[in-house]
Design a protein around this motif. Structure first.
Motif, PDB file in Angstrom:
ATOM      1  N   ASN A 272       0.816  -1.400  -0.012  1.00  9.49           N
ATOM      2  CA  ASN A 272      -0.105  -0.026   0.065  1.00  9.49           C
ATOM      3  C   ASN A 272       0.878   1.356  -0.131  1.00  9.49           C
ATOM      4  OD1 ASN A 272      -2.070  -1.329  -0.034  1.00  9.49           O
ATOM      5  ND2 ASN A 272      -3.046  -1.128   2.034  1.00  9.49           N
ATOM      6  N   LEU A 273       2.046   1.043   0.197  1.00  8.32           N
ATOM      7  CA  LEU A 273       3.091   2.353   0.106  1.00  8.32           C
ATOM      8  C   LEU A 273       3.246   2.591  -1.381  1.00  8.32           C
ATOM      9  CD1 LEU A 273       5.597   1.134   2.778  1.00  8.32           C
ATOM     10  CD2 LEU A 273       3.799   3.004   3.185  1.00  8.32           C
ATOM     11  N   GLY A 274       2.795   1.914  -2.403  1.00  2.64           N
ATOM     12  CA  GLY A 274       3.049   1.831  -3.587  1.00  2.64           C
ATOM     13  C   GLY A 274       4.131   0.956  -4.213  1.00  2.64           C
ATOM     14  N   VAL A 275       4.204  -0.049  -3.667  1.00  6.64           N
ATOM     15  CA  VAL A 275       5.344  -1.092  -4.309  1.00  6.64           C
ATOM     16  C   VAL A 275       4.491  -1.928  -5.696  1.00  6.64           C
ATOM     17  CG1 VAL A 275       6.308  -3.140  -3.686  1.00  6.64           C
ATOM     18  CG2 VAL A 275       6.307  -1.370  -2.067  1.00  6.64           C
ATOM     19  N   ASP A 276       5.223  -2.026  -6.799  1.00  6.76           N
ATOM     20  CA  ASP A 276       4.593  -2.745  -7.751  1.00  6.76           C
ATOM     21  C   ASP A 276       4.949  -4.384  -7.812  1.00  6.76           C
ATOM     22  OD1 ASP A 276       3.491  -0.240  -9.218  1.00  6.76           O
ATOM     23  OD2 ASP A 276       5.695   0.243  -9.136  1.00  6.76           O
ATOM     24  N   VAL A 277       6.169  -4.306  -7.424  1.00 10.18           N
ATOM     25  CA  VAL A 277       6.622  -5.986  -7.492  1.00 10.18           C
ATOM     26  C   VAL A 277       7.138  -6.129  -6.154  1.00 10.18           C
ATOM     27  CG1 VAL A 277       8.075  -7.749  -8.691  1.00 10.18           C
ATOM     28  CG2 VAL A 277       7.163  -5.782  -9.823  1.00 10.18           C
ATOM     29  N   VAL A 278       6.603  -7.249  -5.550  1.00  6.45           N
ATOM     30  CA  VAL A 278       7.087  -7.714  -4.252  1.00  6.45           C
ATOM     31  C   VAL A 278       8.281  -8.854  -4.645  1.00  6.45           C
ATOM     32  CG1 VAL A 278       6.685  -8.852  -2.182  1.00  6.45           C
ATOM     33  CG2 VAL A 278       5.108  -7.217  -2.957  1.00  6.45           C
ATOM     34  N   ARG A 279       9.449  -8.679  -3.890  1.00  7.03           N
ATOM     35  CA  ARG A 279      10.810  -9.536  -4.292  1.00  7.03           C
ATOM     36  C   ARG A 279      10.439 -10.600  -2.927  1.00  7.03           C
ATOM     37  NH1 ARG A 279      15.768 -10.556  -2.023  1.00  7.03           N
ATOM     38  NH2 ARG A 279      17.067 -11.189  -3.340  1.00  7.03           N
ATOM     39  N   LEU A 280       9.746 -11.752  -2.994  1.00  2.31           N
ATOM     40  CA  LEU A 280       9.646 -12.481  -1.929  1.00  2.31           C
ATOM     41  C   LEU A 280      10.990 -13.380  -1.478  1.00  2.31           C
ATOM     42  CD1 LEU A 280       6.341 -14.780  -2.347  1.00  2.31           C
ATOM     43  CD2 LEU A 280       6.839 -13.103  -0.564  1.00  2.31           C
ATOM     44  N   ASP A 281      11.824 -12.586  -0.467  1.00  3.84           N
ATOM     45  CA  ASP A 281      12.764 -12.983  -0.278  1.00  3.84           C
ATOM     46  C   ASP A 281      12.729 -14.465   0.361  1.00  3.84           C
ATOM     47  OD1 ASP A 281      15.689 -12.262   0.228  1.00  3.84           O
ATOM     48  OD2 ASP A 281      15.205 -12.906   2.419  1.00  3.84           O
ATOM     49  N   ALA A 282      13.976 -15.258  -0.019  1.00  2.00           N
ATOM     50  CA  ALA A 282      14.400 -16.738   0.507  1.00  2.00           C
ATOM     51  C   ALA A 282      13.040 -17.624   0.553  1.00  2.00           C
ATOM     52  CB  ALA A 282      15.030 -16.708   1.733  1.00  2.00           C
ATOM     53  N   LEU A 283      11.921 -17.425  -0.452  1.00  4.18           N
ATOM     54  CA  LEU A 283      10.891 -17.980  -0.279  1.00  4.18           C
ATOM     55  C   LEU A 283      10.832 -19.626  -0.271  1.00  4.18           C
ATOM     56  CD1 LEU A 283       8.554 -17.377  -3.545  1.00  4.18           C
ATOM     57  CD2 LEU A 283      11.167 -18.049  -3.415  1.00  4.18           C
ATOM     58  N   ALA A 284      12.075 -20.049  -0.706  1.00  3.90           N
ATOM     59  CA  ALA A 284      12.065 -21.552  -0.890  1.00  3.90           C
ATOM     60  C   ALA A 284      12.086 -22.209   0.633  1.00  3.90           C
ATOM     61  CB  ALA A 284      13.539 -21.850  -1.494  1.00  3.90           C
ATOM     62  N   PHE A 285      12.440 -21.466   1.589  1.00  5.21           N
ATOM     63  CA  PHE A 285      12.644 -22.204   2.841  1.00  5.21           C
ATOM     64  C   PHE A 285      11.306 -21.706   3.620  1.00  5.21           C
ATOM     65  CE2 PHE A 285      16.712 -20.713   1.062  1.00  5.21           C
ATOM     66  CZ  PHE A 285      17.849 -21.475   1.477  1.00  5.21           C
ATOM     67  N   LEU A 286      10.115 -21.307   3.320  1.00  5.03           N
ATOM     68  CA  LEU A 286       9.089 -20.746   4.099  1.00  5.03           C
ATOM     69  C   LEU A 286       8.513 -22.099   4.991  1.00  5.03           C
ATOM     70  CD1 LEU A 286       7.168 -18.302   1.904  1.00  5.03           C
ATOM     71  CD2 LEU A 286       8.732 -17.851   3.799  1.00  5.03           C
ATOM     72  N   TRP A 287       8.621 -23.066   4.514  1.00  2.00           N
ATOM     73  CA  TRP A 287       7.943 -24.306   5.368  1.00  2.00           C
ATOM     74  C   TRP A 287       9.051 -25.405   5.729  1.00  2.00           C
ATOM     75  CZ3 TRP A 287       2.820 -23.723   6.541  1.00  2.00           C
ATOM     76  CH2 TRP A 287       2.413 -24.847   7.211  1.00  2.00           C
ATOM     77  N   LYS A 288       8.913 -25.344   7.130  1.00  3.73           N
ATOM     78  CA  LYS A 288       9.872 -26.334   7.533  1.00  3.73           C
ATOM     79  C   LYS A 288       9.305 -27.824   8.017  1.00  3.73           C
ATOM     80  CE  LYS A 288      12.751 -22.727   7.861  1.00  3.73           C
ATOM     81  NZ  LYS A 288      11.916 -21.495   7.477  1.00  3.73           N
ATOM     82  N   LYS A 289      10.054 -28.885   7.707  1.00  2.00           N
ATOM     83  CA  LYS A 289       9.642 -30.140   7.947  1.00  2.00           C
ATOM     84  C   LYS A 289      10.637 -31.147   8.244  1.00  2.00           C
ATOM     85  CE  LYS A 289       6.796 -32.777   4.950  1.00  2.00           C
ATOM     86  NZ  LYS A 289       6.090 -32.649   3.993  1.00  2.00           N
ATOM     87  N   MET A 290      10.564 -31.849   9.535  1.00  2.00           N
ATOM     88  CA  MET A 290      11.755 -32.528  10.057  1.00  2.00           C
ATOM     89  C   MET A 290      11.973 -33.777   8.802  1.00  2.00           C
ATOM     90  SD  MET A 290      12.966 -33.199  13.158  1.00  2.00           S
ATOM     91  CE  MET A 290      12.159 -32.748  14.384  1.00  2.00           C
ATOM     92  N   ALA A 291      13.257 -34.230   8.942  1.00  2.00           N
ATOM     93  CA  ALA A 291      13.740 -35.260   7.866  1.00  2.00           C
ATOM     94  C   ALA A 291      13.668 -34.805   6.629  1.00  2.00           C
ATOM     95  CB  ALA A 291      12.927 -36.541   8.202  1.00  2.00           C
ATOM     96  N   THR A 292      13.568 -33.510   6.166  1.00  2.00           N
ATOM     97  CA  THR A 292      13.919 -33.147   4.877  1.00  2.00           C
ATOM     98  C   THR A 292      14.666 -31.845   4.820  1.00  2.00           C
ATOM     99  OG1 THR A 292      12.287 -31.160   4.923  1.00  2.00           O
ATOM    100  CG2 THR A 292      11.046 -33.477   4.344  1.00  2.00           C
ATOM    101  N   GLN A 293      15.104 -31.363   3.772  1.00  2.00           N
ATOM    102  CA  GLN A 293      15.846 -30.186   3.685  1.00  2.00           C
ATOM    103  C   GLN A 293      15.300 -28.685   4.122  1.00  2.00           C
ATOM    104  OE1 GLN A 293      18.144 -29.715   0.313  1.00  2.00           O
ATOM    105  NE2 GLN A 293      19.558 -31.422   0.695  1.00  2.00           N
TER     106      GLN A 293
END
Ligand code: GLC
Length: 644
Positions: A272-293
């Motif tokens: 809402n500040l006027g951003v057109d593209v959001v760079r989703l930083d490090a998004l590959a890491f968003l979910w954690k699960k035991m016994a996985t990377q």
């Protein structure tokens, strides 16, 4: 279904709502369009029997968040929807920069809009400008707030002024949303440290090492040399907290729906500040699960799509960039697969192309590049790339070993060669790069350094070697010529447009000296820029060459990303040839030579371009001639060939 297409259909079916500026009704239509997918994604992550109440909370929050969307942005949203996939346009050319290294602060940046216009830049990625801890803060990627402005960059009003100025000029702004972690000074972390269990549950906190040790069995290390392990003991809480990146970056626990709800509100406040593209930083890491990377998990994809679907209801003109610097076949999945195809991220970094171009430069061969690109599935039609050569991070050799084996090379030796070549371990190499996160046990490492230094300019200048200076300039222009024509948004890393060399000043700073990525985060050289028009410096040669390429790109709709790239194998391992063509926008053939001696390309190997009598190079404007049915490419030359 691709929900954007649905929303585009919806607005064309209700022109009166646009005429009457009935934004509330348009919002309701969008919500009804996305609701079933939102519900499905939400309950796939947070099962229905336990989380119905929190789902209702989400539904109540969406109209409340929309209420705060400023009118000019609501209007822009609708314009963007009517335009289709605006981010695929040939007219967009970007620059990534650090506000403080560029021109002091946000006001200083606004003063330089003329510079961007001179070069042809109309899309800016500003590195984090949010508050961060003093001392180490990972270049601002440790955030103390998601929508405030760090004092030394200015105020929120300065940012609002800037976004308004950019909008007035039709320019785009990309900012980071550091979704994976907060700093240890973030309000939630502070409350967690005071013993507040609610906020301890916003992070992965554990009373002893049992769970952390179990996690560690499968979690890789991101910064093994400076931040080994993935958990940090916090004495105030007397608990271990998950810190996949640095010890002061606490991973958010998205298995707690409250975290998602609060982060969604943070995201909306940011856009809402006027951003057109959001760079989703490090998004590959968003979910954690035991016994996985705990990288690239299906739940992470569902979570991103959930963010996306909610954002689309509120701000349909805003798109997501996936910062997923992972294996090539994983990157492409961030455009969405299966049911969420086209509903995840619209844009992703083309880290594969980037790493392979550096491979081709070092080996003088394009074989691995061809091999990899050919093996990738086509991206969805509505998606696009950010194409780049350098950024603020290291260059990871993210391509897979089996591709290296398939072309008959030894993967381990090959990777070693690349590190040696770029990190000053081979005397004849022109490159002056630095090693990043080298692990002597495995021999793995990554590469840092500025584009110009990695391509030989620094060494050639030191040796006052004119031939190699000229060659380095040609290499820079060729590399940028490729990303300007490949299809996607080309992103120039600030300083590269004037051949900025490595900046070694970080070695004298205690908080930076262990992180060689700082070698490529220099101050913008305004003195050199002031002299651009005067002389024939290397800076001006590079600047004006890129300026020309950019203006040609913008004038030729064929460069828009229509998912229409065809690679030509032309029987010469040192060249890269690809065609971009469309029935409505014309056609172009891009040819480049990665070798220091001239290379020949047979006219029979370049499709229809070899069959016509007259062709021209858009860059030089010259007619292209074939000698005995072959055309010659000079060392590090790029041609943009069109039929005449
Ligand atoms: C991203 C950023 C990088 C940062 C990391 C952790 O990869 O590009 O600079 O260190 O995220 O936030």
């Amino acid at each position: 279904m691709n929900q954007t297409a649905l929303h585009q259909l919806m607005i064309s079916a209700h022109p009166h709502l646009i005429q009457d500026k009935d934004f509330d009704r348009l919002f309701e239509l969008r919500l009804s369009g996305n609701l079933s997918l939102i519900k499905e994604l939400y309950f796939s992550l947070y099962p229905e029997e336990d989380h119905t109440i929190s789902f209702h909370k989400l539904l109540r929050s969406l109209p409340a968040l929309f209420k705060d969307r400023p009118l000019p942005l609501r209007e822009l949203d609708i314009q963007r929807l009517s335009k289709g996939n605006w981010y695929q346009s040939e007219k967009i050319v970007g620059m990534q920069l650090y506000v403080d290294h560029f021109n002091k602060d946000l006001r200083g940046l606004a003063e330089k809009i003329g510079y961007f216009e001179k070069l042809g830049i109309n899309f800016l990625h500003l590195m984090p400008i949010t508050p961060r801890p003093l001392g180490e803060n990972d270049g601002g990627y440790a955030v103390n707030s998601y929508h405030e402005v760090e004092k030394r960059f200015g105020t929120k009003n300065d940012l609002l002024d800037l976004t308004e100025k950019l909008r007035d000029r039709g320019m785009f702004l990309m900012l980071d949303f550091v979704a994976n972690h907060t700093s240890n000074e973030f309000s939630w972390a502070k409350k967690a440290m005071q013993g507040d269990e609610k906020y301890q549950g916003y992070y992965y906190t554990y009373p002893d090492r049992t769970v952390p040790d179990e996690f560690e069995k499968s979690l890789p290390e991101i910064f093994p040399m400076t931040a080994p392990g993935n958990f940090t003991y916090n004495a105030k809480m007397d608990k271990y907290v998950m810190t996949v990146f640095n010890q002061y970056q606490w991973d958010l626990n998205y298995s707690n729906p409250e975290v998602f709800l609060e982060m969604l509100a943070n995201l909306i406040k940011l856009v809402n500040l006027g951003v057109d593209v959001v760079r989703l930083d490090a998004l590959a890491f968003l979910w954690k699960k035991m016994a996985t990377q705990s990288q690239n998990l299906p739940e992470a994809h569902a979570l991103i799509a959930l963010f996306r679907m909610c954002l689309q209801v509120i701000a349909p003109g805003v798109v997501f960039l996936a910062e997923a610097i992972v294996a090539p076949k994983e990157i492409i999945k961030y455009f969405g697969t299966g049911q969420i195809k086209g509903n995840e991220c619209e844009i992703a970094y083309n880290a594969t192309l980037m790493a392979l171009l550096w491979d081709a430069m070092a080996t003088k061969k394009t074989i691995l590049l061809y091999q990899n690109i050919r093996s990738l599935p086509k991206k969805p039609r509505e998606a696009t790339w950010i194409n780049y050569i350098r950024c603020h991070d290291d260059i990871g050799l993210g391509f897979e070993d089996h591709h290296i084996h398939e072309i008959g090379w030894d993967a381990k030796e090959h990777r070693k060669f690349l590190l040696d070549y770029y990190c000053q371990r081979i005397p004849w190499s022109p490159a002056k790069g630095m090693m990043f996160m080298y692990n002597p046990k495995t021999g793995d490492g990554r590469i840092t350094g500025s584009c110009a230094s990695l391509l030989g300019l620094e060494k050639a200048l030191e040796q006052n070697d004119r031939t190699h200076i000229a060659q380095a300039i040609d290499k820079i222009i060729m590399m940028y010529g490729i990303i300007l024509s490949y299809g996607g948004i080309p992103l120039i890393y600030a300083g590269d447009e004037i051949g900025t060399l490595n900046d070694y000043s970080y070695l004298a700073e205690k908080d930076k000296k262990e992180d060689s990525r700082w070698v490529n985060r220099p101050d913008q050289d305004w003195e050199a820029i002031a002299n651009l028009d005067k002389g024939k410096t290397y800076q001006s040669k590079i600047f004006f060459a890129l300026q020309k390429l950019i203006s040609i790109r913008k004038e030729n709709p064929v460069f828009a990303d229509g998912n229409n790239l065809i690679l030509y194998d032309c029987d010469n391992p040192h060249v890269l040839v690809f065609e971009r063509s469309s029935t409505t926008k014309g056609e172009i053939l891009v040819l480049c030579n990665f070798h220091e001696v001239p290379q020949w390309v047979d006219r029979n190997n370049i499709g229809s371009f070899g069959k016509v009598a007259f062709t021209r190079d858009l860059i030089s404007g010259n007619a292209i001639t074939f000698a005995r049915d072959a055309l010659m490419l000079n060392p590090y030359q790029i041609l943009w060939m069109v039929k005449v």
